[in-house]
Design an enzyme around this catalytic site. Structure first.
Site, PDB file in Angstrom:
ATOM      1  N   LYS A  31     -13.661  -3.577   2.401  1.00 24.33           N
ATOM      2  CA  LYS A  31     -14.528  -2.433   2.086  1.00 24.33           C
ATOM      3  C   LYS A  31     -16.016  -2.765   2.206  1.00 24.33           C
ATOM      4  O   LYS A  31     -16.826  -1.911   2.523  1.00 24.33           O
ATOM      5  CB  LYS A  31     -14.235  -1.914   0.673  1.00 24.33           C
ATOM      6  CG  LYS A  31     -12.899  -1.196   0.532  1.00 24.33           C
ATOM      7  CD  LYS A  31     -12.783  -0.613  -0.867  1.00 24.33           C
ATOM      8  CE  LYS A  31     -11.452   0.020  -1.116  1.00 24.33           C
ATOM      9  NZ  LYS A  31     -11.355   0.670  -2.440  1.00 24.33           N
ATOM     10  N   THR A  84      -8.976  -1.419   2.672  1.00 24.88           N
ATOM     11  CA  THR A  84      -8.785  -1.894   1.309  1.00 24.88           C
ATOM     12  C   THR A  84      -9.188  -3.366   1.249  1.00 24.88           C
ATOM     13  O   THR A  84      -9.749  -3.905   2.219  1.00 24.88           O
ATOM     14  CB  THR A  84      -7.345  -1.593   0.822  1.00 24.88           C
ATOM     15  OG1 THR A  84      -7.265  -1.942  -0.555  1.00 24.88           O
ATOM     16  CG2 THR A  84      -6.268  -2.316   1.614  1.00 24.88           C
ATOM     17  N   SER A 130       0.824  -1.214   0.000  1.00 23.39           N
ATOM     18  CA  SER A 130       0.000   0.000   0.000  1.00 23.39           C
ATOM     19  C   SER A 130       0.864   1.273   0.000  1.00 23.39           C
ATOM     20  O   SER A 130       1.852   1.368   0.719  1.00 23.39           O
ATOM     21  CB  SER A 130      -0.906   0.007   1.225  1.00 23.39           C
ATOM     22  OG  SER A 130      -1.551   1.258   1.313  1.00 23.39           O
ATOM     23  N   ASN A 144     -19.036  -6.577 -17.721  1.00 16.41           N
ATOM     24  CA  ASN A 144     -18.413  -7.356 -16.653  1.00 16.41           C
ATOM     25  C   ASN A 144     -18.251  -8.811 -17.055  1.00 16.41           C
ATOM     26  O   ASN A 144     -19.003  -9.335 -17.862  1.00 16.41           O
ATOM     27  CB  ASN A 144     -19.254  -7.253 -15.368  1.00 16.41           C
ATOM     28  CG  ASN A 144     -18.460  -7.627 -14.139  1.00 16.41           C
ATOM     29  OD1 ASN A 144     -17.274  -7.313 -14.050  1.00 16.41           O
ATOM     30  ND2 ASN A 144     -19.088  -8.317 -13.202  1.00 16.41           N
ATOM     31  N   GLY A 190     -17.236  -4.254  -9.616  1.00 17.22           N
ATOM     32  CA  GLY A 190     -16.890  -4.392  -8.199  1.00 17.22           C
ATOM     33  C   GLY A 190     -17.017  -3.055  -7.474  1.00 17.22           C
ATOM     34  O   GLY A 190     -17.665  -2.115  -7.966  1.00 17.22           O
ATOM     35  N   GLY A 191     -16.371  -2.950  -6.321  1.00 19.67           N
ATOM     36  CA  GLY A 191     -16.464  -1.745  -5.490  1.00 19.67           C
ATOM     37  C   GLY A 191     -16.009  -0.503  -6.230  1.00 19.67           C
ATOM     38  O   GLY A 191     -16.664   0.546  -6.171  1.00 19.67           O
ATOM     39  N   ASN A 243     -14.387   2.966   2.242  1.00 22.25           N
ATOM     40  CA  ASN A 243     -12.923   2.888   2.315  1.00 22.25           C
ATOM     41  C   ASN A 243     -12.364   3.795   3.411  1.00 22.25           C
ATOM     42  O   ASN A 243     -11.159   3.854   3.590  1.00 22.25           O
ATOM     43  CB  ASN A 243     -12.281   3.219   0.954  1.00 22.25           C
ATOM     44  CG  ASN A 243     -12.481   4.662   0.553  1.00 22.25           C
ATOM     45  OD1 ASN A 243     -13.529   5.244   0.815  1.00 22.25           O
ATOM     46  ND2 ASN A 243     -11.486   5.251  -0.060  1.00 22.25           N
ATOM     47  N   GLY A 255      -4.380   5.507 -12.460  1.00 21.61           N
ATOM     48  CA  GLY A 255      -5.132   5.648 -11.215  1.00 21.61           C
ATOM     49  C   GLY A 255      -4.417   6.404 -10.101  1.00 21.61           C
ATOM     50  O   GLY A 255      -4.956   6.517  -8.995  1.00 21.61           O
ATOM     51  N   THR A 290     -18.790 -11.330 -15.143  1.00 22.03           N
ATOM     52  CA  THR A 290     -19.997 -12.011 -14.670  1.00 22.03           C
ATOM     53  C   THR A 290     -21.152 -11.027 -14.795  1.00 22.03           C
ATOM     54  O   THR A 290     -21.296 -10.110 -13.987  1.00 22.03           O
ATOM     55  CB  THR A 290     -19.829 -12.435 -13.184  1.00 22.03           C
ATOM     56  OG1 THR A 290     -18.526 -13.000 -13.035  1.00 22.03           O
ATOM     57  CG2 THR A 290     -20.879 -13.418 -12.753  1.00 22.03           C
TER      58      THR A 290
HETATM   59  P1  NAP Z   1     -13.479  -5.981  -6.709  1.00 23.30           P
HETATM   60  O1  NAP Z   1     -14.596  -5.405  -5.912  1.00 23.30           O
HETATM   61  O2  NAP Z   1     -12.916  -7.290  -6.343  1.00 23.30           O
HETATM   62  O3  NAP Z   1     -13.993  -6.055  -8.245  1.00 23.30           O
HETATM   63  C1  NAP Z   1     -13.199  -6.589  -9.252  1.00 23.30           C
HETATM   64  C2  NAP Z   1     -13.910  -6.498 -10.613  1.00 23.30           C
HETATM   65  O4  NAP Z   1     -13.001  -6.942 -11.609  1.00 23.30           O
HETATM   66  C3  NAP Z   1     -15.152  -7.379 -10.742  1.00 23.30           C
HETATM   67  O5  NAP Z   1     -16.066  -6.751 -11.593  1.00 23.30           O
HETATM   68  C4  NAP Z   1     -14.593  -8.643 -11.386  1.00 23.30           C
HETATM   69  O6  NAP Z   1     -15.537  -9.330 -12.182  1.00 23.30           O
HETATM   70  C5  NAP Z   1     -13.522  -8.065 -12.294  1.00 23.30           C
HETATM   71  N1  NAP Z   1     -12.407  -8.997 -12.535  1.00 23.30           N
HETATM   72  C6  NAP Z   1     -11.535  -9.469 -11.630  1.00 23.30           C
HETATM   73  N2  NAP Z   1     -10.638 -10.299 -12.228  1.00 23.30           N
HETATM   74  C7  NAP Z   1     -11.001 -10.347 -13.527  1.00 23.30           C
HETATM   75  C8  NAP Z   1     -10.471 -11.038 -14.650  1.00 23.30           C
HETATM   76  N3  NAP Z   1      -9.404 -11.830 -14.558  1.00 23.30           N
HETATM   77  N4  NAP Z   1     -11.094 -10.878 -15.841  1.00 23.30           N
HETATM   78  C9  NAP Z   1     -12.172 -10.059 -15.948  1.00 23.30           C
HETATM   79  N5  NAP Z   1     -12.717  -9.392 -14.927  1.00 23.30           N
HETATM   80  C10 NAP Z   1     -12.122  -9.520 -13.726  1.00 23.30           C
HETATM   81  O7  NAP Z   1     -12.234  -4.978  -6.749  1.00 23.30           O
HETATM   82  P2  NAP Z   1     -12.271  -3.383  -6.653  1.00 23.30           P
HETATM   83  O8  NAP Z   1     -12.184  -2.964  -5.237  1.00 23.30           O
HETATM   84  O9  NAP Z   1     -13.394  -2.892  -7.486  1.00 23.30           O
HETATM   85  O10 NAP Z   1     -10.854  -2.997  -7.316  1.00 23.30           O
HETATM   86  C11 NAP Z   1     -10.611  -3.217  -8.673  1.00 23.30           C
HETATM   87  C12 NAP Z   1      -9.315  -2.541  -9.127  1.00 23.30           C
HETATM   88  O11 NAP Z   1      -9.403  -1.136  -8.997  1.00 23.30           O
HETATM   89  C13 NAP Z   1      -8.067  -2.964  -8.339  1.00 23.30           C
HETATM   90  O12 NAP Z   1      -7.027  -3.158  -9.264  1.00 23.30           O
HETATM   91  C14 NAP Z   1      -7.780  -1.771  -7.447  1.00 23.30           C
HETATM   92  O13 NAP Z   1      -6.391  -1.621  -7.159  1.00 23.30           O
HETATM   93  C15 NAP Z   1      -8.263  -0.625  -8.351  1.00 23.30           C
HETATM   94  N6  NAP Z   1      -8.650   0.563  -7.560  1.00 23.30           N
HETATM   95  C16 NAP Z   1      -7.941   1.718  -7.757  1.00 23.30           C
HETATM   96  C17 NAP Z   1      -8.285   2.854  -7.050  1.00 23.30           C
HETATM   97  C18 NAP Z   1      -7.505   4.125  -7.248  1.00 23.30           C
HETATM   98  O14 NAP Z   1      -7.576   5.020  -6.399  1.00 23.30           O
HETATM   99  N7  NAP Z   1      -6.768   4.268  -8.330  1.00 23.30           N
HETATM  100  C19 NAP Z   1      -9.352   2.826  -6.136  1.00 23.30           C
HETATM  101  C20 NAP Z   1     -10.064   1.637  -5.966  1.00 23.30           C
HETATM  102  C21 NAP Z   1      -9.696   0.503  -6.691  1.00 23.30           C
HETATM  103  P3  NAP Z   1     -16.561 -10.451 -11.590  1.00 23.30           P
HETATM  104  O15 NAP Z   1     -17.788  -9.713 -11.143  1.00 23.30           O
HETATM  105  O16 NAP Z   1     -16.783 -11.342 -12.728  1.00 23.30           O
HETATM  106  O17 NAP Z   1     -15.833 -11.115 -10.443  1.00 23.30           O
END
Ligand code: NAP
Length: 283
Positions: free
Chosen positions: A67, A63, A16, A152, A130-131, A88, A248, A154
């Protein structure tokens, strides 16, 4: 003198960047404080927040994978947290209450404004549901995008998000939300003004996200929420084609800025120097 204690909880947590950001700001603003990263698997979460609360912590960042789990322990949550279903930032009040906030919406909005200056907000594509995708969707609705398509892996997860948003916004929703399978994305790329990746695809240790950016309009924009690496394949391809793009890192900084404000009532500065420090950490 009283120390302002803050921490980020998650699992894994060692990579982090939040401690670097917040400790930098604490020092810059001459605030006697400390921001730590505490490895917290989901089954230790409840015990950990109780312990930190008793120790006088101001609040926490959360994180993966906490969350959503944290919603169970909130005494107060605003409309953003309720709609998105993820928090968060926790703020501990003197009365023993835990307030849940979501600063990813603010973080995304602030960096999107840097990327897209014009007012035309027609169609946006969000990859993921996702989140992070929900925070992005919330921001795009507030910014009055006409149509947002959630692509998505799924599809039913995207449908679930749509249902929740329709319920929470009731008649106020002016944005049309459409759900689709990620494998169908190609057909819609030509029409979009903005493409946002909210999945971990492209992140260090994950498979790359394969998007044919040649299909995108030249005047469209690409936002990849990933910041490690600083340039994903999606960002590199967009650059090559001359499409405006952003990673990001700014979003991370802006969400941190609002978190800091919630705990300490001060808005720290996002400077070139701080960004350079983070970029060095990532490389
Ligand atoms: P999350 O809630 O676990 O959601 C992940 C999403 O990605 C779901 O829609 C999932 O689809 C999809 N996914 C995961 N693996 C995949 C794959 N191999 N192929 C296709 N789709 C896939 O995670 P999150 O909290 O939303 O975070 C997602 C990303 O955003 C992370 O990389 C995180 O570091 C980044 N992020 C960045 C910031 C920033 O400030 N820059 C803030 C928040 C998050 P399914 O529904 O099919 O499982």
């Amino acid at each position: 003198m009283k120390i302002n204690k803050i921490a980020i909880l998650g699992y894994p947590i060692s990579h982090s960047l939040s401690p670097v950001i917040h400790n930098y700001w604490l020092k810059e603003l001459h605030i006697n404080g400390k921001y730590e990263a505490i490895k917290t698997p989901i089954n230790y979460f409840k015990k950990t927040i109780e312990k930190l609360y008793k120790k006088g912590y101001k609040g926490l960042n959360l994180t993966i994978p906490l969350k959503e789990e944290a919603l169970k322990y909130l005494n107060n949550k605003d409309k953003i947290v309720d709609t998105i279903g993820a928090t968060n930032v926790l703020v501990f009040s003197k009365q023993g209450l835990i307030e849940g906030k979501n600063t990813d919406v603010y973080g995304f909005k602030k960096s999107l404004t840097k990327l897209v200056k014009r007012k035309k907000r027609e169609m946006a594509i969000i990859i993921g549901s996702g989140g992070a995708a929900r925070a992005v969707l919330y921001a795009l609705i507030e910014m009055k995008y006409k149509e947002v398509i959630l692509f998505n892996r799924t599809r039913k997860n995207a449908e679930r998000v749509k249902k929740k948003f329709l319920k929470n916004f009731i008649s106020n929703l002016k944005t049309e939300i459409v759900c689709n399978d990620l494998k169908n994305i190609k057909k819609n790329l030509e029409q979009t003004d903005l493409l946002i990746n909210t999945t971990p695809m492209g992140m260090k240790g994950f498979p790359i996200l394969n998007i044919d950016v040649k299909k995108l309009k030249k005047n469209s924009a690409v936002f990849d929420l990933i910041y490690n690496p600083l340039e994903t394949k999606l960002i590199k391809d967009s650059k090559k084609r001359g499409i405006k793009n952003i990673n990001g890192l700014d979003m991370l900084l802006y969400q941190a800025q609002q978190s800091f404000y919630y705990w300490l009532n001060k808005t720290p500065k996002i400077t070139k120097k701080l960004k350079k420090i983070l970029e060095k950490e990532i490389k």
